[in-house]
Design a protein around this motif. Structure first.
Motif: not given
Ligand SMILES: Nc1ncnc2c1ncn2[C@@H]1O[C@H](COP(=O)(O)OP(=O)(O)OP(=O)(O)O)[C@@H](O)[C@H]1O
Ligand SMILES: [Mg+2]
Lengths: 338, 269
Positions: A143, A145, A190, A194, A198
Motif C-alpha cells: 500500500q 509503494e 505523489q 498516496n 491511505h
C-alpha cells in the motif's frame, strides 16, 4: 488473525481518546554560563475524539514533537495531565503504549537491518504473532509503494522510502490511535497524496484516530478534520480548517470594473457587506475581505447590475491556512516565507 | 501530575492486545541484535582474531616465566587474564552501539512499544554475553593447543565468572550510552575505566611479580580478585581468592544490572 476487540469497542465517534489539560514541558539549557529554561510546551489543552484526523500545525520549535513525546509516554510532563486512550500517561504508561502507534519525526530504523525485519520485530514487540506481523507488514509495503523492498537494508533506501518504512512500522500492529510526527516530510507529491489517502482509508475503514504534526498547510487542509495551531508552546487556535479560515480571515473578493467612474459605486456596495470596513481601490480593481463571501455574492452582483456597474470580472479567493497563521501569530508559515 | 483531571474520560473497559512477556521481549531484542551483529562479518572476525593474536604473539613471551608463576605452562596463567580482558573490553564498548541506535531512532521506537524496557537492556546484554562465550571457548580451545592444562570444572567456573563480569560491563556501557547519548562522552569514560582496571588487575602478568606497593594498589581493584579467582580455578588452587572473586563478580553484577535496569525503566532516559 488476532482481531483486537479493543477496536470495535472504541470505534464509535464521540468518545474522547486524547485529553490533555495544562500539559507543559521545560528543558534546562545552558547559554554560556547562565542556566535557563526552554519552555518547549507551555500548557496545552486538547481533546481529540475517536475517529478524528487532527493536525498539529506550527512552525519549527513550536513544541509539536515535545507534546507528542509527552502523549506517547516518551517524556514526562513538567506539569499538567493527559489521558490517552483513556489511560493516564503518568500513572499508566504501559497501557497507553499498548493502545497507540507512533512514528517519530527522526526515523526508527537501524541502517544495517532489513526493512521487513524491522517491521516484523516492531510488530512482535507490540505482542502480535510473527505471522500476523509479516502479513500485515507486506500488505503495508504494497500500500505504501515499497514493493520489492522487504529484504532491502534501510541504508540502501531513499529518504522517502525510509520514511514510508517508518510509517509501516508505526502501523504494523493496527493501532486504534496513531501519532505521526511529520509523516510526509521528505515524500514527493505523489507519495504524499498516496499517504494521505491511505491515512483517510484507515480512518474511514477501521475508525482509527490520527494525530499528526505538520507544517504543510495543504496537508492540514486536505487531510485533517480539525487543526490545532501551536505557536511558542501554546495552542492559539483549534477548529476545522474551513472554520479557521472563515473565522480569522474571510474570503478575498476582488471586483474589476469597466471604468474609473464605476469604482465608487462598486466600492460602496462592497464595503456595505462588512460593517466598519471599507474596500481597497487599486485602479479599476476593488477588493475586500468578506467573511463567508459565497452567500453575499449573488446579491452583490445583482445590486451592482441594478446600479449600472458593468463588472469585467469577479474573483473570490478563499483564505489559506497561512492567512490564518499570519493573522494569529503575525508570522507566515509559507515555505517561501520561511 | 499523577492526579487525573476530574473531566478526564474513564479508562475504556476494553481488551487490549497483550504486551509481550518479559522473556519474549528479551528474546525478540536478542534475536534482532544478534542478527544485525552477525551480518557484519568484520565485527565477528575482529572479535575472534584479537584474542588469538594475543595468544599467538604475546603468549610465547611468557613461556620462559612459567616457573616463576608456579605452573608448567604459562598459558594456564595467561588465558584466564585474557578472558577477563575480553570480558571487560569487548563489553565496555557495547555502549557505542547503543548510541548509534539512539541516533537512528531505534531505541525510542522500542521504548514506545509496550515491551518491557528492562528487556531492551537484557536482550542487548545477552548478545554481548553470547559473543563473549564464543570468544572464551575459542580462547580456551586454542590455549589448550598451546599447552594449557586445567580441569573441566575449573575452566567452566572461570568462564562463568568471565561471563558475569562481561554482562556487568555490558550493562554499565549500555547504561552510560543511554545517559550520555554521545560517543564523545562515552569514549573518555570507557578509557579511563578500562586502563587502570587492565593495569591493576594483573591481567597480562600476575601482580605477584611486581613490587609490594603495586600489589597493595591492585588489591583495591575488585577485578584483580576476579582474575585471581579464575586463575585459581584453572590451576586447581581453589581457596579464599575463589570466594572473593566470586563475591565480587556477583556484587558487581547485581549493582550494575540494578543501575542499568533503573536507567532503562526511567521515563525520560
Ligand atoms: N531535549 C531537549 N532539550 C532542550 N531543548 C529542547 C529539547 N527538545 C526540544 N527542545 C526545545 O523545545 C522547543 C520545542 O521543540 P519541538 O521539537 O517540540 O518543536 P517542533 O514543533 O517539533 O519543531 P519542528 O517543526 O522543528 O519539528 C524548541 O525550542 C527546542 O529547541
Ligand atoms: Mg518536531
Amino acid at each position: 488473525m488476532v482481531k483486537f476487540e479493543y477496536s470495535s469497542l472504541t470505534n464509535e465517534r464521540g468518545s474522547i481518546v486524547i485529553h490533555a489539560r495544562g500539559l507543559a514541558r521545560s528543558f534546562p539549557t545552558r547559554a554560556g554560563r547562565d542556566k535557563t529554561e526552554v519552555r518547549a510546551v507551555a500548557g496545552v489543552d486538547l481533546d481529540v475524539e475517536a475517529g478524528e484526523i487532527v493536525g498539529f500545525l506550527g512552525p519549527n520549535g513550536a513544541g509539536k514533537t515535545t507534546t507528542l513525546r509527552m502523549l506517547t509516554t516518551l517524556l514526562t510532563p513538567t506539569s499538567g495531565t493527559a489521558t490517552v486512550a483513556g489511560y493516564d500517561v503518568a500513572s499508566q504508561p504501559g497501557l497507553v503504549r499498548q493502545s497507540i502507534g507512533y512514528v517519530s519525526q527522526s526515523g526508527s530504523t537501524q541502517p544495517e537491518a532489513r526493512a521487513g525485519e524491522e517491521v516484523v520485530d516492531h510488530g512482535q514487540l507490540y505482542g502480535i504473532p510473527k505471522a500476523q506481523a509479516t502479513a500485515r507488514g507486506q500488505e503495508l509495503f504494497a500500500q505504501l509503494e515499497l514493493d520489492g523492498m522487504w529484504k532491502r537494508a534501510p541504508k540502501a533506501m531513499s529518504g522517502g522510502q525510509r520514511r514510508r518504512l517508518d510509517i509501516a512500522m508505526g502501523l504494523v500492529h493496527d493501532p486504534q490511535l496513531v501519532f505521526l510526527d511529520e509523516p510526509t516530510t521528505g515524500l514527493d507529491p505523489q507519495a504524499r497524496a498516496n499517504l494521505w489517502s491511505h491515512i483517510s482509508q484507515l480512518r474511514n475503514g477501521r475508525g482509527m484516530t490520527v494525530f499528526l504534526t505538520t507544517h504543510y498547510l495543504d496537508e492540514a487542509d486536505a487531510l485533517c478534520d480539525r487543526v490545532l495551531v501551536i505557536d511558542r508552546g501554546t495552542i492559539v487556535a483549534a477548529d476545522t480548517p474551513d472554520a479557521l479560515k472563515r473565522q480569522v480571515a474571510g474570503d478575498l473578493v476582488e471586483l474589476v470594473v469597466g471604468d474609473r467612474a464605476q469604482v465608487v459605486p462598486a466600492a460602496t456596495a462592497l464595503s456595505a457587506l462588512v460593517p466598519g470596513e471599507s474596500a481597497h481601490v487599486d485602479g479599476t480593481t476593488v477588493s475586500l475581505r468578506v467573511p463567508g463571501a459565497g452567500s453575499h455574492l449573488a446579491g452583490l452582483v445583482r445590486e451592482l447590475d441594478d446600479a449600472g456597474v458593468a463588472l469585467v470580472s469577479v474573483d473570490v479567493r478563499r483564505p489559506t491556512l497561512d492567512d490564518v497563521f499570519l493573522t494569529l501569530t503575525g508570522r507566515s508559515l509559507r515555505e517561501d516565507a520561511a | 501530575m499523577t492526579t487525573t483531571a476530574p473531566t478526564a474520560p474513564a479508562a475504556p473497559a476494553t481488551v487490549l492486545p497483550s504486551a509481550p512477556s518479559f522473556l519474549r521481549a528479551t528474546g525478540i531484542v536478542f534475536r534482532r541484535q544478534l542478527r544485525i551483529a552477525l551480518r557484519n562479518p568484520a565485527w565477528v572476525i575482529i572479535g575472534l582474531v584479537q584474542p588469538v593474536l594475543y595468544l599467538v604473539l604475546f603468549g610465547p613471551l611468557l613461556q620462559p616465566l612459567s616457573a616463576s608463576f608456579g605452573v608448567e605452562n604459562a598459558y594456564t596463567i595467561f588465558v584466564p587474564g585474557l578472558l577477563v580482558q575480553l570480558g571487560i573490553f569487548g563489553a565496555l564498548f557495547a555502549g557505542f552501539g547503543l548510541v548509534a541506535e539512539w541516533r537512528a531512532g531505534v531505541i525510542e521506537a522500542e521504548r514506545v512499544t509496550p515491551a518491557s524496557r528492562t528487556a531492551l537492556l537484557f536482550g542487548r546484554i545477552l548478545r554481548d554475553v553470547l559473543q563473549l562465550f564464543a570468544q572464551g571457548l575459542v580462547l580456551i580451545g586454542l590455549g589448550w593447543a598451546f599447552g594449557l592444562r586445567a580441569s573441566l570444572g575449573g575452566m567452566l567456573f572461570g568462564l562463568l565468572l568471565t561471563l558475569l563480569l562481561g554482562a556487568s560491563c555490558a550493562a554499565a556501557s549500555n547504561t552510560l550510552g543511554l545517559i550520555t547519548k554521545s560517543e564523545d562522552v562515552l569514549a573518555p569514560v570507557v578509557n579511563s575505566i578500562a586502563l587502570p582496571v587492565l593495569l591493576l588487575s594483573g591481567i597480562l602478568l600476575p601482580l605477584s611479580l611486581g613490587p609490594t606497593w603495586l600489589q597493595v594498589v591492585g588489591d583495591v581493584m575488585p577485578t584483580k580478585h576476579i582474575v585471581d579467582a579464575i586463575r585459581g580455578a584453572f590451576t586447581g588452587g581453589w581457596g579464599i581468592e575463589t570466594l572473593w572473586g566470586s563475591i565480587w563478580s556477583v556484587v558487581i553484577f547485581v549493582i550494575l544490572m540494578w543501575v542499568g535496569t533503573r536507567t532503562f525503566r526511567k521515563e525520560n532516559a
